[in-house]
Design a protein around this motif. Structure first.
Motif, PDB file in Angstrom:
ATOM      1  N   THR A 137       0.198  -9.973 -10.222  1.00 40.41           N
ATOM      2  CA  THR A 137       0.100 -10.255  -8.782  1.00 40.41           C
ATOM      3  C   THR A 137      -1.132  -9.598  -8.179  1.00 40.41           C
ATOM      4  OG1 THR A 137       1.428  -8.327  -8.155  1.00 40.41           O
ATOM      5  CG2 THR A 137       2.611 -10.388  -8.562  1.00 40.41           C
ATOM      6  N   ASP A 138      -1.514 -10.052  -7.000  1.00 38.80           N
ATOM      7  CA  ASP A 138      -2.625  -9.477  -6.256  1.00 38.80           C
ATOM      8  C   ASP A 138      -2.111  -8.864  -4.964  1.00 38.80           C
ATOM      9  OD1 ASP A 138      -4.764 -10.272  -8.005  1.00 38.80           O
ATOM     10  OD2 ASP A 138      -4.439 -12.322  -7.301  1.00 38.80           O
ATOM     11  N   VAL A 139      -2.920  -8.011  -4.360  1.00 36.49           N
ATOM     12  CA  VAL A 139      -2.611  -7.438  -3.056  1.00 36.49           C
ATOM     13  C   VAL A 139      -2.991  -8.466  -1.998  1.00 36.49           C
ATOM     14  CG1 VAL A 139      -3.139  -5.566  -1.462  1.00 36.49           C
ATOM     15  CG2 VAL A 139      -2.999  -5.110  -3.914  1.00 36.49           C
ATOM     16  N   THR A 140      -2.144  -8.643  -0.992  1.00 36.68           N
ATOM     17  CA  THR A 140      -2.419  -9.572   0.101  1.00 36.68           C
ATOM     18  C   THR A 140      -2.544  -8.785   1.400  1.00 36.68           C
ATOM     19  OG1 THR A 140      -1.151 -11.296  -1.001  1.00 36.68           O
ATOM     20  CG2 THR A 140      -1.570 -11.596   1.341  1.00 36.68           C
ATOM     21  N   PHE A 141      -3.586  -9.074   2.180  1.00 39.18           N
ATOM     22  CA  PHE A 141      -3.831  -8.423   3.461  1.00 39.18           C
ATOM     23  C   PHE A 141      -3.528  -9.405   4.591  1.00 39.18           C
ATOM     24  CE2 PHE A 141      -6.480  -6.434   0.304  1.00 39.18           C
ATOM     25  CZ  PHE A 141      -6.298  -5.083   0.546  1.00 39.18           C
ATOM     26  N   GLU A 142      -2.891  -8.911   5.661  1.00 41.19           N
ATOM     27  CA  GLU A 142      -2.558  -9.724   6.822  1.00 41.19           C
ATOM     28  C   GLU A 142      -2.806  -8.903   8.085  1.00 41.19           C
ATOM     29  OE1 GLU A 142       1.329 -11.768   6.500  1.00 41.19           O
ATOM     30  OE2 GLU A 142       1.465 -10.751   4.558  1.00 41.19           O
ATOM     31  N   ALA A 143      -2.965  -9.581   9.216  1.00 43.21           N
ATOM     32  CA  ALA A 143      -3.110  -8.899  10.498  1.00 43.21           C
ATOM     33  C   ALA A 143      -2.626  -9.813  11.605  1.00 43.21           C
ATOM     34  CB  ALA A 143      -4.570  -8.506  10.747  1.00 43.21           C
ATOM     35  N   GLU A 144      -2.069  -9.207  12.655  1.00 37.94           N
ATOM     36  CA  GLU A 144      -1.671  -9.977  13.834  1.00 37.94           C
ATOM     37  C   GLU A 144      -1.985  -9.171  15.085  1.00 37.94           C
ATOM     38  OE1 GLU A 144       3.060  -8.970  14.249  1.00 37.94           O
ATOM     39  OE2 GLU A 144       2.481 -10.667  13.002  1.00 37.94           O
ATOM     40  N   CYS A 145      -2.365  -9.890  16.120  1.00 35.88           N
ATOM     41  CA  CYS A 145      -2.722  -9.284  17.396  1.00 35.88           C
ATOM     42  C   CYS A 145      -1.468  -8.729  18.074  1.00 35.88           C
ATOM     43  CB  CYS A 145      -3.387 -10.333  18.291  1.00 35.88           C
ATOM     44  SG  CYS A 145      -3.920  -9.685  19.891  1.00 35.88           S
ATOM     45  N   LEU A 146      -1.608  -7.582  18.705  1.00 33.99           N
ATOM     46  CA  LEU A 146      -0.483  -6.972  19.412  1.00 33.99           C
ATOM     47  C   LEU A 146      -0.336  -7.484  20.840  1.00 33.99           C
ATOM     48  CD1 LEU A 146      -0.819  -3.280  18.173  1.00 33.99           C
ATOM     49  CD2 LEU A 146       0.737  -5.061  17.343  1.00 33.99           C
TER      50      LEU A 146
ATOM     51  N   ARG B  28      -1.757  -5.288  14.189  1.00 39.48           N
ATOM     52  CA  ARG B  28      -0.871  -4.752  13.152  1.00 39.48           C
ATOM     53  C   ARG B  28      -1.399  -5.301  11.835  1.00 39.48           C
ATOM     54  NH1 ARG B  28       3.566  -6.286  10.068  1.00 39.48           N
ATOM     55  NH2 ARG B  28       3.574  -8.362  10.976  1.00 39.48           N
ATOM     56  N   ARG B  29      -1.770  -4.390  10.936  1.00 38.78           N
ATOM     57  CA  ARG B  29      -2.290  -4.825   9.632  1.00 38.78           C
ATOM     58  C   ARG B  29      -1.244  -4.504   8.568  1.00 38.78           C
ATOM     59  NH1 ARG B  29      -8.257  -2.880   8.597  1.00 38.78           N
ATOM     60  NH2 ARG B  29      -7.222  -0.874   8.600  1.00 38.78           N
ATOM     61  N   VAL B  30      -1.096  -5.430   7.630  1.00 41.04           N
ATOM     62  CA  VAL B  30      -0.123  -5.277   6.555  1.00 41.04           C
ATOM     63  C   VAL B  30      -0.819  -5.516   5.222  1.00 41.04           C
ATOM     64  CG1 VAL B  30       2.024  -6.167   5.576  1.00 41.04           C
ATOM     65  CG2 VAL B  30       1.741  -6.092   8.046  1.00 41.04           C
ATOM     66  N   CYS B  31      -0.543  -4.662   4.282  1.00 38.69           N
ATOM     67  CA  CYS B  31      -1.042  -4.811   2.915  1.00 38.69           C
ATOM     68  C   CYS B  31       0.195  -4.940   2.027  1.00 38.69           C
ATOM     69  CB  CYS B  31      -1.860  -3.581   2.544  1.00 38.69           C
ATOM     70  SG  CYS B  31      -2.424  -3.578   0.854  1.00 38.69           S
ATOM     71  N   THR B  32       0.351  -6.075   1.358  1.00 37.61           N
ATOM     72  CA  THR B  32       1.529  -6.332   0.548  1.00 37.61           C
ATOM     73  C   THR B  32       1.150  -6.366  -0.930  1.00 37.61           C
ATOM     74  OG1 THR B  32       2.462  -7.670   2.324  1.00 37.61           O
ATOM     75  CG2 THR B  32       3.436  -7.934   0.162  1.00 37.61           C
ATOM     76  N   SER B  33       1.912  -5.636  -1.721  1.00 37.76           N
ATOM     77  CA  SER B  33       1.748  -5.698  -3.166  1.00 37.76           C
ATOM     78  C   SER B  33       3.134  -5.683  -3.798  1.00 37.76           C
ATOM     79  CB  SER B  33       0.910  -4.531  -3.689  1.00 37.76           C
ATOM     80  OG  SER B  33       1.600  -3.314  -3.529  1.00 37.76           O
ATOM     81  N   PHE B  34       3.204  -6.066  -5.033  1.00 39.31           N
ATOM     82  CA  PHE B  34       4.470  -6.077  -5.752  1.00 39.31           C
ATOM     83  C   PHE B  34       4.431  -4.989  -6.810  1.00 39.31           C
ATOM     84  CE2 PHE B  34       4.046 -10.210  -3.874  1.00 39.31           C
ATOM     85  CZ  PHE B  34       5.303 -10.394  -3.336  1.00 39.31           C
ATOM     86  N   ALA B  35       5.492  -4.220  -6.855  1.00 39.84           N
ATOM     87  CA  ALA B  35       5.533  -3.059  -7.737  1.00 39.84           C
ATOM     88  C   ALA B  35       6.389  -3.335  -8.965  1.00 39.84           C
ATOM     89  CB  ALA B  35       6.086  -1.852  -6.987  1.00 39.84           C
ATOM     90  N   LEU B  36       6.096  -2.582 -10.010  1.00 38.51           N
ATOM     91  CA  LEU B  36       6.830  -2.660 -11.253  1.00 38.51           C
ATOM     92  C   LEU B  36       7.135  -1.234 -11.678  1.00 38.51           C
ATOM     93  CD1 LEU B  36       7.789  -4.566 -13.542  1.00 38.51           C
ATOM     94  CD2 LEU B  36       5.579  -4.171 -14.622  1.00 38.51           C
ATOM     95  N   VAL B  37       8.410  -0.934 -11.897  1.00 38.70           N
ATOM     96  CA  VAL B  37       8.814   0.396 -12.357  1.00 38.70           C
ATOM     97  C   VAL B  37       9.068   0.322 -13.849  1.00 38.70           C
ATOM     98  CG1 VAL B  37      10.555   2.228 -12.187  1.00 38.70           C
ATOM     99  CG2 VAL B  37       9.830   0.994 -10.127  1.00 38.70           C
ATOM    100  N   VAL B  38       8.421   1.212 -14.587  1.00 40.60           N
ATOM    101  CA  VAL B  38       8.555   1.235 -16.046  1.00 40.60           C
ATOM    102  C   VAL B  38       8.834   2.665 -16.515  1.00 40.60           C
ATOM    103  CG1 VAL B  38       7.062  -0.772 -16.413  1.00 40.60           C
ATOM    104  CG2 VAL B  38       6.069   1.521 -16.368  1.00 40.60           C
ATOM    105  N   ARG B  39       9.402   2.767 -17.678  1.00 42.74           N
ATOM    106  CA  ARG B  39       9.610   4.085 -18.260  1.00 42.74           C
ATOM    107  C   ARG B  39       8.273   4.685 -18.672  1.00 42.74           C
ATOM    108  NH1 ARG B  39      15.031   3.981 -22.031  1.00 42.74           N
ATOM    109  NH2 ARG B  39      16.445   3.541 -20.301  1.00 42.74           N
ATOM    110  N   ALA B  40       8.075   5.934 -18.352  1.00 40.86           N
ATOM    111  CA  ALA B  40       6.836   6.628 -18.726  1.00 40.86           C
ATOM    112  C   ALA B  40       6.933   7.055 -20.177  1.00 40.86           C
ATOM    113  CB  ALA B  40       6.611   7.825 -17.820  1.00 40.86           C
TER     114      ALA B  40
END
Length: 73
Positions: A19-28, A60-72
């Motif tokens: 996945t990629d990081v997605t950036f968004e913004a909306e006027c207040l 309002r700015r939003v940065c969305t990414s999807f995370a993955l938790v794995v065993r170290a």
């Protein structure tokens, strides 16, 4: 009384590799919003253009990414 065995496993969290990081913004102050993009600078430029046209300064700015938790390890 039954006994329990506890085992601790170390985990780490990372950005999901497919996945990629997605950036968004909306006027207040109005219903305007920037086109979501993988390029944060492009979203910032849209915000600055909106400010130039309307004098609206807050977003309002939003940065969305999807995370993955794995065993170290």
């Amino acid at each position: 009384m039954p006994r329990a065995v506890l085992r601790y496993v170390t985990h780490r969290i990372t950005q999901h590799p497919d996945t990629d990081v997605t950036f968004e913004a909306e006027c207040l102050r109005c219903d305007w919003s920037a086109t979501p993009s993988e390029d944060g600078a492009a979203v910032d430029i849209e915000c600055m253009g909106h400010t130039g046209r309307t004098d609206h300064e807050g977003f309002r700015r939003v940065c969305t990414s999807f995370a993955l938790v794995v065993r170290a390890g």
